[in-house]
Design a protein around this motif. Structure first.
Motif, PDB file in Angstrom:
ATOM      1  N   GLN A  83       0.559   8.658 -12.883  1.00 21.54           N
ATOM      2  CA  GLN A  83       0.211   9.756 -12.285  1.00 21.54           C
ATOM      3  C   GLN A  83      -0.584  10.448 -13.266  1.00 21.54           C
ATOM      4  OE1 GLN A  83       4.190  11.276 -11.453  1.00 21.54           O
ATOM      5  NE2 GLN A  83       3.739  10.886  -9.087  1.00 21.54           N
ATOM      6  N   VAL A  84      -1.107  11.751 -12.597  1.00 15.66           N
ATOM      7  CA  VAL A  84      -1.829  12.840 -13.559  1.00 15.66           C
ATOM      8  C   VAL A  84      -1.119  14.134 -13.076  1.00 15.66           C
ATOM      9  CG1 VAL A  84      -3.982  11.572 -13.640  1.00 15.66           C
ATOM     10  CG2 VAL A  84      -3.463  13.174 -11.559  1.00 15.66           C
ATOM     11  N   THR A 139      -6.494   5.141 -16.021  1.00 17.33           N
ATOM     12  CA  THR A 139      -7.809   5.266 -16.684  1.00 17.33           C
ATOM     13  C   THR A 139      -9.190   5.887 -16.263  1.00 17.33           C
ATOM     14  OG1 THR A 139      -8.226   2.883 -15.540  1.00 17.33           O
ATOM     15  CG2 THR A 139      -7.238   2.716 -17.604  1.00 17.33           C
ATOM     16  N   GLN A 140      -8.899   6.102 -15.037  1.00 17.17           N
ATOM     17  CA  GLN A 140     -10.245   6.829 -14.211  1.00 17.17           C
ATOM     18  C   GLN A 140     -10.186   8.421 -14.630  1.00 17.17           C
ATOM     19  OE1 GLN A 140      -7.170   5.521 -12.890  1.00 17.17           O
ATOM     20  NE2 GLN A 140      -7.524   5.778 -10.812  1.00 17.17           N
ATOM     21  N   PHE A 141      -9.255   9.022 -15.039  1.00 17.30           N
ATOM     22  CA  PHE A 141      -9.176  10.415 -15.298  1.00 17.30           C
ATOM     23  C   PHE A 141      -8.737  10.614 -16.645  1.00 17.30           C
ATOM     24  CE2 PHE A 141      -8.085  10.246 -10.764  1.00 17.30           C
ATOM     25  CZ  PHE A 141      -9.118  10.871  -9.970  1.00 17.30           C
ATOM     26  N   GLU A 146     -12.005  18.061 -13.858  1.00 14.51           N
ATOM     27  CA  GLU A 146     -11.854  19.042 -12.674  1.00 14.51           C
ATOM     28  C   GLU A 146     -12.056  17.990 -11.408  1.00 14.51           C
ATOM     29  OE1 GLU A 146     -15.063  21.844 -12.968  1.00 14.51           O
ATOM     30  OE2 GLU A 146     -13.979  23.013 -14.606  1.00 14.51           O
ATOM     31  N   VAL A 147     -10.925  18.226 -10.428  1.00 13.54           N
ATOM     32  CA  VAL A 147     -10.515  17.505  -9.587  1.00 13.54           C
ATOM     33  C   VAL A 147     -10.146  17.969  -8.102  1.00 13.54           C
ATOM     34  CG1 VAL A 147      -9.849  15.535 -10.938  1.00 13.54           C
ATOM     35  CG2 VAL A 147      -8.038  17.018  -9.980  1.00 13.54           C
ATOM     36  N   PHE A 148     -10.266  17.334  -7.303  1.00  7.74           N
ATOM     37  CA  PHE A 148      -9.721  17.942  -5.768  1.00  7.74           C
ATOM     38  C   PHE A 148      -9.038  16.941  -4.912  1.00  7.74           C
ATOM     39  CE2 PHE A 148     -13.858  16.622  -4.333  1.00  7.74           C
ATOM     40  CZ  PHE A 148     -13.786  16.223  -3.218  1.00  7.74           C
ATOM     41  N   GLY A 149      -8.325  17.253  -3.960  1.00 12.91           N
ATOM     42  CA  GLY A 149      -7.853  16.226  -3.045  1.00 12.91           C
ATOM     43  C   GLY A 149      -6.545  16.795  -2.326  1.00 12.91           C
ATOM     44  N   GLY A 150      -5.638  15.922  -1.923  1.00  9.93           N
ATOM     45  CA  GLY A 150      -4.443  16.171  -1.270  1.00  9.93           C
ATOM     46  C   GLY A 150      -3.271  15.813  -2.000  1.00  9.93           C
ATOM     47  N   LYS A 151      -2.291  16.728  -1.964  1.00  4.48           N
ATOM     48  CA  LYS A 151      -1.050  16.170  -2.601  1.00  4.48           C
ATOM     49  C   LYS A 151       0.043  17.397  -1.951  1.00  4.48           C
ATOM     50  CE  LYS A 151       2.143  14.293  -5.165  1.00  4.48           C
ATOM     51  NZ  LYS A 151       3.164  14.838  -4.477  1.00  4.48           N
ATOM     52  N   ASN A 152       1.153  16.775  -1.309  1.00  9.34           N
ATOM     53  CA  ASN A 152       2.229  17.652  -0.913  1.00  9.34           C
ATOM     54  C   ASN A 152       2.597  18.659  -1.919  1.00  9.34           C
ATOM     55  OD1 ASN A 152       2.104  16.334   1.572  1.00  9.34           O
ATOM     56  ND2 ASN A 152       3.648  14.920   1.202  1.00  9.34           N
ATOM     57  N   GLY A 153       3.057  19.776  -1.516  1.00  7.80           N
ATOM     58  CA  GLY A 153       3.592  20.829  -2.618  1.00  7.80           C
ATOM     59  C   GLY A 153       2.479  21.572  -3.293  1.00  7.80           C
ATOM     60  N   ALA A 154       1.183  21.599  -2.625  1.00 13.76           N
ATOM     61  CA  ALA A 154      -0.155  22.243  -3.349  1.00 13.76           C
ATOM     62  C   ALA A 154      -0.014  23.603  -3.616  1.00 13.76           C
ATOM     63  CB  ALA A 154      -1.180  21.759  -2.423  1.00 13.76           C
ATOM     64  N   ALA A 163      -2.793   8.364  -9.563  1.00 12.89           N
ATOM     65  CA  ALA A 163      -4.258   8.383  -9.781  1.00 12.89           C
ATOM     66  C   ALA A 163      -4.889   7.758  -8.722  1.00 12.89           C
ATOM     67  CB  ALA A 163      -4.479   7.880 -11.128  1.00 12.89           C
ATOM     68  N   ASP A 164      -4.344   6.683  -7.988  1.00 12.30           N
ATOM     69  CA  ASP A 164      -4.988   6.103  -7.074  1.00 12.30           C
ATOM     70  C   ASP A 164      -4.948   6.608  -5.674  1.00 12.30           C
ATOM     71  OD1 ASP A 164      -2.199   5.626  -6.521  1.00 12.30           O
ATOM     72  OD2 ASP A 164      -2.357   3.357  -6.401  1.00 12.30           O
ATOM     73  N   ARG A 165      -4.229   7.746  -5.311  1.00 11.06           N
ATOM     74  CA  ARG A 165      -4.176   8.523  -4.008  1.00 11.06           C
ATOM     75  C   ARG A 165      -5.441   9.303  -4.006  1.00 11.06           C
ATOM     76  NH1 ARG A 165       1.245   7.867  -2.346  1.00 11.06           N
ATOM     77  NH2 ARG A 165       1.639   5.532  -3.016  1.00 11.06           N
ATOM     78  N   PRO A 166      -5.207  10.059  -3.002  1.00 14.13           N
ATOM     79  CA  PRO A 166      -6.694  10.892  -2.646  1.00 14.13           C
ATOM     80  C   PRO A 166      -6.813  11.982  -3.469  1.00 14.13           C
ATOM     81  CG  PRO A 166      -5.150  11.087  -0.836  1.00 14.13           C
ATOM     82  CD  PRO A 166      -4.378  10.162  -1.741  1.00 14.13           C
TER      83      PRO A 166
END
Length: 381
Positions: A83-84, A139-141, A146-154, A163-166
């Motif tokens: 995770q990140v 490894t990708q972050f 600076e990132v954006f995307g979706g995560k419950n509890g935002a 890291a492999d999620r949206p």
């Protein structure tokens, strides 16, 4: 050979109506069975962890109006190896959020959100922010990205996401607030037009509800596909929709597009204000009508805004046009498509208002009124 009589068509229509009614009642019975099962099995509410280090987050332990929302000090999450940890700078509100808050339509409760109270007491999905820490397998972050995307509890100061999620890197030419407005609304528009509507260059596309969260993205995305775009909105939003690239605009307070002479290859319906017969009239014989889920705060009841898509589903086998509902699926691939469109200047998020996290209830009340131009965004300090 026996010639058809004048009574043949009415009799056939009558049989079709009876079949549709029986199927509809069967669906209602199945929904009832799900509700009984959910009531019998129950659903424990996930605990709200407290302790140090802590953070501020929006929680709700009962269904209801925005008054049920609370800002609490809860335990700050710690990323696991995959995770990140993201320090949230901005988040945006979607109709999905108020439906979860209210527990409507009630079928949602039977399908796992919690029958008597919300199973997950956290709210929000769309977010943008800065990575503070990464797990050892990531490894990708790196911290500082600076990132954006979706995560419950935002709706919180921090979230942990795989890291492999949206979640993807934010384009440098857009703000955190703009990036946070993208995930659900823009992916809904993209998938509705591309995957369900199969929009092709030169086709005539109508966006009903062109000034809202999904609509403002849909107008721009349809233009990027090379479509001839008509946007339907209120008088005060005509200039906005034109500025997004719409070739034609219709003021629904003065004109009913379902009675006009123009025919469309694809209709993206974001508001559910017209009967299915009206859409059928202005679609070409092989046209496609894509209905977006959501609805307003008054679309409660057992299945709420799902009633029209259910009718369309039952009607589809008997007509040449395609009519149906779609729900967005957040994924990295489509977020990357949208990121590219924003970097190239073909899509620019539209933000109506921003509110601080402490005013989340006021922000949701405003969105529930149904007059937002583009997206309503929460800033997190």
């Amino acid at each position: 050979m026996t010639q058809p009589t004048a009574e043949t068509s009415p009799r056939r229509k009558g049989r079709i109506r009876r079949i549709l009614c029986r199927v509809f009642y069967l669906i209602i019975i199945l929904i009832g069975a799900l509700a009984i099962y959910a009531w019998a099995t129950g659903a424990r509410q996930e605990p709200i962890e407290t302790g140090e280090p802590h953070m501020k987050a929006v929680v709700y332990t009962n269904y209801g109006s925005p008054d049920v929302l609370e800002i609490r000090e809860i335990k700050k999450p710690v990323p696991n190896d995959d995770q990140v940890l993201i320090k949230v700078q901005a988040a945006s509100i979607n109709p999905l959020d108020w439906h979860f808050m209210e527990g409507t339509p009630y079928i949602m409760r039977a399908m796992g959100t919690g029958l008597r109270k919300p199973k997950d007491p956290r709210l929000g999905v769309d977010m943008a922010g800065q990575i503070e820490a990464v797990g050892k397998n990531v490894t990708q972050f790196k911290p500082g990205d600076e990132v954006f995307g979706g995560k419950n509890g935002a709706f919180a100061e921090y979230v942990c996401a795989r890291a492999d999620r949206p979640v993807i890197l934010k384009p440098a030419n857009i703000t955190f607030e703009q990036a946070a407005s993208v995930p659900i609304a823009a992916i809904t528009a993209l998938q509705g037009l591309r995957d369900k509507g199969h929009v092709q260059p030169g086709q005539k596309v109508l966006i009903n509800g062109a000034s809202g969260g999904v609509g403002t993205f849909a107008v721009q995305i349809a233009k990027s596909f090379g479509a001839d775009v008509t946007g339907v909105c209120s008088t005060r939003n005509l200039d906005l929709v034109r500025s997004l690239g719409a070739d034609h605009v219709i003021d629904y307070t003065k004109e009913d597009f379902t009675t006009g002479e123009q025919r469309y290859d694809v209709i993206l319906d974001n508001v559910g204000t017209q009967p299915l017969s009206g859409f059928r009239r202005v679609l070409v014989p092989k046209g496609i009508c894509v209905m977006i889920g959501g609805g307003g705060p008054n679309d409660a009841g057992l299945i709420g805004p799902l009633a029209r898509p259910v009718k369309a589903l039952l009607l589809s086998p008997f007509i040449s046009q395609k009519m149906g509902m779609m729900m967005a699926e957040l994924n990295k691939k489509d977020l990357t498509v949208l990121s590219d469109l924003m970097q190239s200047g073909k899509v620019t998020p539209v933000i109506d208002r921003t509110y601080p996290l402490s005013q989340i209830a006021e922000a949701i009340r405003y969105l529930e009124q149904g007059h937002a131009r583009g997206k309503v965004v929460i800033t997190v300090e």
